[in-house]
Design an enzyme around this catalytic site. Structure first.
Site, PDB file in Angstrom:
ATOM      1  N   GLU A 120      -9.499  10.809  12.568  1.00  0.00           N
ATOM      2  CA  GLU A 120      -8.366  10.003  12.771  1.00  0.00           C
ATOM      3  C   GLU A 120      -7.408  10.186  14.111  1.00  0.00           C
ATOM      4  O   GLU A 120      -6.621  11.314  14.187  1.00  0.00           O
ATOM      5  CB  GLU A 120      -7.479   9.678  11.778  1.00  0.00           C
ATOM      6  N   LYS A 179       0.774  -1.109   0.086  1.00  0.00           N
ATOM      7  CA  LYS A 179       0.077  -0.039  -0.108  1.00  0.00           C
ATOM      8  C   LYS A 179       1.040   1.219   0.055  1.00  0.00           C
ATOM      9  O   LYS A 179       1.971   1.401   0.553  1.00  0.00           O
ATOM     10  CB  LYS A 179      -0.853  -0.155   1.180  1.00  0.00           C
TER      11      LYS A 179
END
Length: 457
Positions: A253, A208
């Site tokens: 987050e 990723k």
């Protein structure tokens, strides 16, 4: 004259109808950490620590512990956020030119679970009294003439409507004065970077990659940071609104929250623009469940992010639990796949790890960098063609007792001058990523900041 830090914390009577912590956001230079009308606001600057490079977190940790270890603290409340508090913002990259910083304010206002307080801090011999602290706060809350005019005009602006960006991408001239322009890379160049990132992933070098891009907004009439923070705090109540030294935003987050020996984090990976649900059958949440939670690509990206955080946090924990299934976090602009992680911190050689020690181990997570970290980091520097500065770096606060909250500086911007703002947004890139879709996702993530600046994209 003394260099010993002294602080006085006293209860503060805050009218429940006043709007809570955002009602204290009346200055452009305010320090801010707010969620659901709770949090901390700081005024003034008593001391500052700056650092750069790979040891920036540990150097800041040492500075803070030396500052507070001999502090003279009067704190009858003794709850997280009382006593000595510093606000901080750290560079995403160890190679960044941005100076990471901890800022010790002169005055802190806190609201938590129905309790409100005021802390005055000093490094000199001034007598600290409740009356003096209240008088100092009143002085900081007196808005400048410009800020008074700006606040008074907010109702008129809501009636007149927002500026609308030209074209589907939102890049170009808006009302003849305000401009919105691509930053380090054009949209075409950034999509090419995404394609190159996917090609690298397909070689097996990494699993990723997170690629970010920036846009520049110019507002000749000036940028009002206090108004931006109030707008974000009002519209994005489930996010943590932050303001530290020109870095502003509302992040969904949480990198790490520490209270006593308990640490918590909120991990996000997997995004769906809420506008995609317009006109579809069924409820918007049913659409999100089907398209987001049912996407193999999105769930794979999320699993990578969770594994990244839990693996790094495990050595500091004696117990840990995380959601077995991600939940859908509903925000005004997007839906996210989200998971909360909770850990009981271990006593390591007689000490519980500090917030900054944990950040040093956790940052950067796969949610903002990729995996493997070193490979992803090198590719980011190669493909993004920009210094992220504090974007996607830790931002938040800590106190002398070891408590703190540190989010990841997402959905945010840097106010670079009185009239210019640089916005950042990034996307998780995996093997199934499509450049056009990733570009569209960045515009969805720019939306909170654009709206707070009065621009509708």
């Amino acid at each position: 004259m003394t260099s010993t830090l002294r602080t006085l914390t006293v209860p503060l009577d805050v009218d429940s109808s006043s709007g809570g912590l955002p009602s204290f956001l009346v200055r452009d230079d305010v320090l801010c950490w707010s969620r659901r009308e709770n949090g901390l606001v700081g005024f003034g600057e008593l001391a500052r620590f700056t650092a750069s490079g790979p040891d920036r977190f540990l150097e800041a940790d040492i500075w803070w512990r030396h500052l507070v270890i001999e502090a003279d603290v009067t704190d009858p409340l003794e709850i997280p956020g009382t006593g000595p508090v510093a606000f901080g913002s750290f560079a995403f990259s160890k190679t960044s030119a941005f100076e990471s910083r901890l800022i010790l304010p002169e005055i802190v206002v806190g609201i938590r679970d129905g309790k409100s307080w005021l802390t005055q801090l000093t490094l000199d011999d001034v007598e600290l009294t409740e009356a003096g602290a209240l008088a100092a706060l009143a002085g900081w809350l007196s808005p400048t003439e410009r800020e008074s005019d700006e606040r008074g005009s907010e109702e008129r602006e809501s009636e007149d409507g927002e500026l609308t960006a030209a074209g589907g991408s939102g890049v170009g001239h808006l009302d003849g004065k305000v401009t919105l322009e691509s930053g380090s890379l054009s949209e075409t160049a950034w999509k090419q970077a995404v394609a190159e990132g996917v090609a690298e992933i397909r070689t097996g070098k990494l699993e990723k990659l997170v690629l970010a891009r920036d846009v520049m907004v110019t507002l000749p009439d000036g940028v009002n940071a206090a108004k931006v923070l109030r707008q974000l705090a009002s519209r994005y109540r489930e996010c943590w609104t932050y303001g530290v030294d020109g870095l502003v935003g509302a992040t969904p987050e949480m990198l790490i929250q520490v209270e006593g020996r308990t640490a918590q984090a909120r991990v996000l990976a997997g995004t769906l623009d809420r506008r995609d649900a317009e006109g579809v059958d069924g409820s918007p949440m049913e659409y999100a469940e089907r398209v987001l939670a049912g996407s193999e690509k999105q769930r794979h990206e999320h699993e990578i992010a969770i594994q990244s955080l839990t693996t790094q946090l495990a050595p500091f924990s004696e117990a840990m639990n995380a959601h077995s299934e991600p939940f859908i976090l509903e925000l005004p602009n997007v839906w996210h796949l989200a998971s909360d992680v909770k850990a009981e911190l271990a006593d390591i050689e007689g000490h519980v790890p500090t917030c900054l020690a944990l950040i040093n181990a956790l940052h950067p997570t796969a949610a903002v960098c990729g995996t493997p970290t070193l490979v992803a980091g090198e590719l980011i520097r190669e493909l993004e063609h920009m210094d992220r500065g504090p974007y996607a770096g830790p931002v938040g606060w800590l106190d002398a007792a070891g408590n703190g909250e540190w989010g990841i500086a997402l959905r945010g911007a840097i106010i670079e001058s009185p009239t210019t703002v640089r916005l950042y947004a990034g996307c998780g890139i995996v093997e199934g990523s499509v450049p056009d879709a990733e570009l569209a996702e960045t515009w969805a993530k720019f939306r909170p900041m654009l709206e707070s600046l009065g621009i509708s994209s």
